[in-house]
Design a protein around this motif. Structure first.
Motif, PDB file in Angstrom:
ATOM      1  N   ALA A 366       0.805  -1.223   0.000  1.00  0.00           N
ATOM      2  CA  ALA A 366       0.000   0.000   0.000  1.00  0.00           C
ATOM      3  C   ALA A 366       0.837   1.272   0.000  1.00  0.00           C
ATOM      4  CB  ALA A 366      -0.921   0.007   1.227  1.00  0.00           C
ATOM      5  N   ASN A 367       2.111   1.156   0.384  1.00  0.00           N
ATOM      6  CA  ASN A 367       2.937   2.351   0.578  1.00  0.00           C
ATOM      7  C   ASN A 367       4.393   2.014   0.256  1.00  0.00           C
ATOM      8  OD1 ASN A 367       4.356   4.585   1.523  1.00  0.00           O
ATOM      9  ND2 ASN A 367       3.099   4.811   3.370  1.00  0.00           N
ATOM     10  N   ALA A 368       4.864   2.536  -0.837  1.00  0.00           N
ATOM     11  CA  ALA A 368       6.246   2.254  -1.267  1.00  0.00           C
ATOM     12  C   ALA A 368       7.268   2.804  -0.285  1.00  0.00           C
ATOM     13  CB  ALA A 368       6.488   2.834  -2.651  1.00  0.00           C
ATOM     14  N   ASP A 369       6.840   3.706   0.584  1.00  0.00           N
ATOM     15  CA  ASP A 369       7.747   4.335   1.551  1.00  0.00           C
ATOM     16  C   ASP A 369       7.829   3.547   2.861  1.00  0.00           C
ATOM     17  OD1 ASP A 369       9.497   6.460   2.314  1.00  0.00           O
ATOM     18  OD2 ASP A 369       7.882   7.357   3.494  1.00  0.00           O
ATOM     19  N   ALA A 370       7.186   2.358   2.908  1.00  0.00           N
ATOM     20  CA  ALA A 370       7.152   1.583   4.152  1.00  0.00           C
ATOM     21  C   ALA A 370       8.490   0.924   4.438  1.00  0.00           C
ATOM     22  CB  ALA A 370       6.057   0.531   4.069  1.00  0.00           C
ATOM     23  N   ALA A 371       8.830   0.866   5.720  1.00  0.00           N
ATOM     24  CA  ALA A 371      10.068   0.225   6.167  1.00  0.00           C
ATOM     25  C   ALA A 371       9.787  -0.515   7.465  1.00  0.00           C
ATOM     26  CB  ALA A 371      11.163   1.263   6.369  1.00  0.00           C
ATOM     27  N   VAL A 372      10.746  -1.335   7.890  1.00  0.00           N
ATOM     28  CA  VAL A 372      10.566  -2.157   9.086  1.00  0.00           C
ATOM     29  C   VAL A 372      11.773  -2.007  10.003  1.00  0.00           C
ATOM     30  CG1 VAL A 372      10.270  -4.500   9.967  1.00  0.00           C
ATOM     31  CG2 VAL A 372       9.170  -3.837   7.824  1.00  0.00           C
ATOM     32  N   ALA A 373      11.511  -1.826  11.293  1.00  0.00           N
ATOM     33  CA  ALA A 373      12.572  -1.781  12.307  1.00  0.00           C
ATOM     34  C   ALA A 373      12.319  -2.889  13.318  1.00  0.00           C
ATOM     35  CB  ALA A 373      12.585  -0.423  13.000  1.00  0.00           C
ATOM     36  N   THR A 374      13.356  -3.654  13.637  1.00  0.00           N
ATOM     37  CA  THR A 374      13.198  -4.822  14.515  1.00  0.00           C
ATOM     38  C   THR A 374      14.220  -4.775  15.655  1.00  0.00           C
ATOM     39  OG1 THR A 374      12.440  -6.152  12.638  1.00  0.00           O
ATOM     40  CG2 THR A 374      13.162  -7.347  14.584  1.00  0.00           C
ATOM     41  N   TYR A 375      13.784  -5.247  16.819  1.00  0.00           N
ATOM     42  CA  TYR A 375      14.698  -5.351  17.961  1.00  0.00           C
ATOM     43  C   TYR A 375      14.501  -6.716  18.618  1.00  0.00           C
ATOM     44  CZ  TYR A 375      17.399  -4.141  22.109  1.00  0.00           C
ATOM     45  OH  TYR A 375      18.351  -4.119  23.105  1.00  0.00           O
ATOM     46  N   PRO A 376      15.571  -7.487  18.815  1.00  0.00           N
ATOM     47  CA  PRO A 376      15.444  -8.840  19.361  1.00  0.00           C
ATOM     48  C   PRO A 376      15.321  -8.863  20.879  1.00  0.00           C
ATOM     49  CG  PRO A 376      17.735  -8.375  18.870  1.00  0.00           C
ATOM     50  CD  PRO A 376      16.962  -7.164  18.436  1.00  0.00           C
ATOM     51  N   LEU A 377      14.529  -9.781  21.396  1.00  0.00           N
ATOM     52  CA  LEU A 377      14.410  -9.928  22.841  1.00  0.00           C
ATOM     53  C   LEU A 377      15.702 -10.430  23.481  1.00  0.00           C
ATOM     54  CD1 LEU A 377      11.367  -9.515  22.243  1.00  0.00           C
ATOM     55  CD2 LEU A 377      10.892 -11.198  24.020  1.00  0.00           C
ATOM     56  N   ARG A 378      16.556 -11.076  22.705  1.00  0.00           N
ATOM     57  CA  ARG A 378      17.794 -11.602  23.286  1.00  0.00           C
ATOM     58  C   ARG A 378      18.730 -10.486  23.748  1.00  0.00           C
ATOM     59  NH1 ARG A 378      18.485 -12.395  17.714  1.00  0.00           N
ATOM     60  NH2 ARG A 378      20.227 -11.205  16.830  1.00  0.00           N
ATOM     61  N   ALA A 379      18.448  -9.239  23.319  1.00  0.00           N
ATOM     62  CA  ALA A 379      19.270  -8.114  23.749  1.00  0.00           C
ATOM     63  C   ALA A 379      18.639  -7.370  24.930  1.00  0.00           C
ATOM     64  CB  ALA A 379      19.473  -7.147  22.579  1.00  0.00           C
ATOM     65  N   ASN A 380      17.556  -7.917  25.480  1.00  0.00           N
ATOM     66  CA  ASN A 380      16.836  -7.253  26.561  1.00  0.00           C
ATOM     67  C   ASN A 380      17.125  -7.931  27.903  1.00  0.00           C
ATOM     68  OD1 ASN A 380      13.945  -7.448  28.185  1.00  0.00           O
ATOM     69  ND2 ASN A 380      14.382  -5.391  27.426  1.00  0.00           N
ATOM     70  N   GLY A 381      17.536  -7.137  28.886  1.00  0.00           N
ATOM     71  CA  GLY A 381      17.907  -7.676  30.182  1.00  0.00           C
ATOM     72  C   GLY A 381      16.769  -8.395  30.881  1.00  0.00           C
ATOM     73  N   ARG A 382      15.582  -7.843  30.831  1.00  0.00           N
ATOM     74  CA  ARG A 382      14.436  -8.470  31.499  1.00  0.00           C
ATOM     75  C   ARG A 382      14.125  -9.825  30.879  1.00  0.00           C
ATOM     76  NH1 ARG A 382      11.917  -9.987  35.827  1.00  0.00           N
ATOM     77  NH2 ARG A 382       9.652  -9.895  35.732  1.00  0.00           N
ATOM     78  N   ALA A 383      14.202  -9.932  29.547  1.00  0.00           N
ATOM     79  CA  ALA A 383      13.960 -11.210  28.877  1.00  0.00           C
ATOM     80  C   ALA A 383      14.976 -12.253  29.336  1.00  0.00           C
ATOM     81  CB  ALA A 383      14.031 -11.034  27.358  1.00  0.00           C
ATOM     82  N   MET A 384      16.216 -11.806  29.524  1.00  0.00           N
ATOM     83  CA  MET A 384      17.240 -12.741  29.995  1.00  0.00           C
ATOM     84  C   MET A 384      16.919 -13.263  31.389  1.00  0.00           C
ATOM     85  SD  MET A 384      20.755 -10.852  28.814  1.00  0.00           S
ATOM     86  CE  MET A 384      21.078 -10.417  27.107  1.00  0.00           C
ATOM     87  N   THR A 385      16.445 -12.392  32.283  1.00  0.00           N
ATOM     88  CA  THR A 385      16.136 -12.828  33.643  1.00  0.00           C
ATOM     89  C   THR A 385      14.926 -13.746  33.678  1.00  0.00           C
ATOM     90  OG1 THR A 385      14.679 -10.937  34.156  1.00  0.00           O
ATOM     91  CG2 THR A 385      17.053 -10.680  34.577  1.00  0.00           C
ATOM     92  N   LEU A 386      14.096 -13.691  32.650  1.00  0.00           N
ATOM     93  CA  LEU A 386      12.934 -14.571  32.556  1.00  0.00           C
ATOM     94  C   LEU A 386      13.253 -15.865  31.814  1.00  0.00           C
ATOM     95  CD1 LEU A 386      10.208 -11.899  31.684  1.00  0.00           C
ATOM     96  CD2 LEU A 386      10.530 -13.072  33.874  1.00  0.00           C
TER      97      LEU A 386
END
Length: 462
Positions: A366-386
């Motif tokens: 729908a939009n040629a100007d669309a882009a995607v940004a991603t961030y992994p949970l493996r880089a998150n401290g709280r995810a590591m403690t869980l």
């Protein structure tokens, strides 16, 4: 035959129906709601709430069972855990009773009269209800159809005995040794995963090339990996054909399979309850198999409204609730219309998935100007403690303006992101809005801020 009359008559006390009735009652409108079962509909009684209770119990048992193997990284040791599923179901039923009782109390508080019985529409102003005391006829000025949906039955696998719908699967009192799940959508995966954690050998059979086919493979991949880790067999492009003597016959693109199954759970979708309540006799405009409505939840017949599952996808309780508010406001003479930009959808699989707005391919189409940004949970401290770092947060946005077009996440506990994701779209947030908002540390929510920073080309912890 006894006769009643009212200003507003709501058929169905599910999430959409009871919200509509409460709002109408609060507006001072004489309102009657008709329901043949307990208030709360499928969601509270045999759907959303019971399944989440089972999922929680299964996760607790699985955690203890894992500790019993001596492989817990946390140093927790236990021995020989067991599950009393009948007691688990009793606990689940207690939650359901508390919630349905609460809905009944809210209806009374709003001055809504509740009629227990099975309704059949005679015309746009009249309904007959078969009650325990006999036939009751109700006339109304405004009719709201909120009759919901029921599981679809596969002709070769009719419900009954060891062939279960989700309703029966959520009431078992013993864990089956083997369970075949026909349908790899969210309902089948949620329940199937729960029983796998309780000790059943589970096999998932999906007719299409991917589980959770409504989403892209990037979102479903962590779920499939987790299923494998739990010992769940997944067969794609698979069609179940016959069940007899504890064995399910399956046709696949690679040949025929024989799947041992003490129980078979069929979750291939749901159909709207329209003909069942006589709504088909009104001759309403339809959209496929659903009742067609406009942005004010009005049908093609004057003063007849429809809300919830009878109006089509997405069949979600929170969508029905929002529609119930609109219908009640319209009947009360207020200005109201559907202006929602986002409806969050959550899969309580393992890991969980939450989706709001456009998926990447939809946005790019729908939009040629669309882009995607991603961030992994493996880089998150709280995810590591869980101990759960599988998954990611993904923001779909316009490159130039940074306008958020969609947000998705897959990971343990990410269902709680749904509100923030939906709010971002409703408020027309940009990447800068999210990145500049302070997110508490240490929380999983920081991943949303980090994804926004990444989209701005200013990644911080990645």
């Amino acid at each position: 035959m006894t006769d009643l009359s009212c200003k507003v008559l709501v058929l169905g006390a599910g999430p959409g129906g009871y919200v509509c009735a409460i709002r109408a009652g609060q507006a001072g409108l004489d309102t009657i709601i008709v329901e043949k079962a307990a208030p709360g509909g499928t969601c509270l009684n045999v759907g959303c709430i019971p399944s989440k209770a089972l999922i929680h119990a299964a996760e607790q048992f699985h955690t203890v069972a894992h500790a019993a193997t001596g492989h817990s990284a946390l140093g927790i040791l236990t021995s020989s855990p067991k599950i009393d599923l009948a007691k688990t179901m009793s606990w689940k039923d207690g939650i359901v009773r508390q919630l349905t009782g609460g809905v009944s109390g809210l209806l009374r508080k709003a001055g809504v009269r509740k009629v227990d019985g099975e309704a059949r529409i005679l015309d746009g102003k009249t309904v007959e209800v078969q009650t325990a005391d006999g036939l009751l006829r109700i006339s109304c000025e405004h009719l709201v159809i909120a009759s919901g949906s029921v599981p679809i039955e596969v002709p070769s696998l009719p419900f009954g005995g060891d062939i279960l719908s989700s309703t029966e699967a959520l009431s078992l009192e013993t864990v089956p040794e083997t369970l075949a799940v026909v349908g790899g959508g969210y309902i089948g995966l949620e329940i199937g995963t729960a029983y796998a954690k309780l000790g059943a050998q589970v096999t998932i059979l999906e007719a299409r090339p991917q589980i959770l086919p409504q989403y892209d493979s990037e979102l479903s991949r962590p779920v499939q990996a987790r299923l494998k880790a739990l010992g769940v067999e997944v067969h794609l492009n698979a069609q179940a054909s016959l069940y007899a003597n504890g064995v399910l016959q399956v046709k696949t693109s690679d040949g025929d399979l024989v799947v041992p199954a003490q129980k078979v759970l069929v979750t291939v979708g749901r159909r709207p309850v329209i003909a069942d309540c006589g709504a088909d006799s009104l001759g309403l405009d339809m959209q496929g198999r659903y009742i067609k409505i406009n942005g004010k939840c009005q049908t093609s017949m004057r003063e007849v409204y429809a809300i919830g599952d009878v109006t089509g996808e997405p069949m979600l309780a929170h969508r029905a609730m929002a529609q119930g508010e609109i219908a009640a406001a319209m009947i009360a003479g207020e200005a109201a219309s559907w202006e929602k930009r986002a409806i969050p959808a959550v899969c309580f699989t393992d890991p969980e998935i939450v989706v709001v707005g456009h998926l990447p391919d939809e946005a790019r189409a729908a939009n040629a100007d669309a882009a995607v940004a991603t961030y992994p949970l493996r880089a998150n401290g709280r995810a590591m403690t869980l101990e759960r770092t599988d998954g990611f947060v993904r923001i779909v946005h316009e490159k130039k303006s940074g306008l958020v077009l969609g947000i998705q996440a897959v990971g343990a506990g990410v269902s709680e992101f749904a509100g923030e994701f939906a709010l971002a779209l409703e408020m027309c947030a940009t990447l800068t809005d999210i990145a500049a908002t302070i997110h508490a540390h240490p929380t999983l929510g920081e991943t949303v801020q980090e994804a926004a920073w990444a989209g701005l080309g200013k990644a911080l912890h990645a």
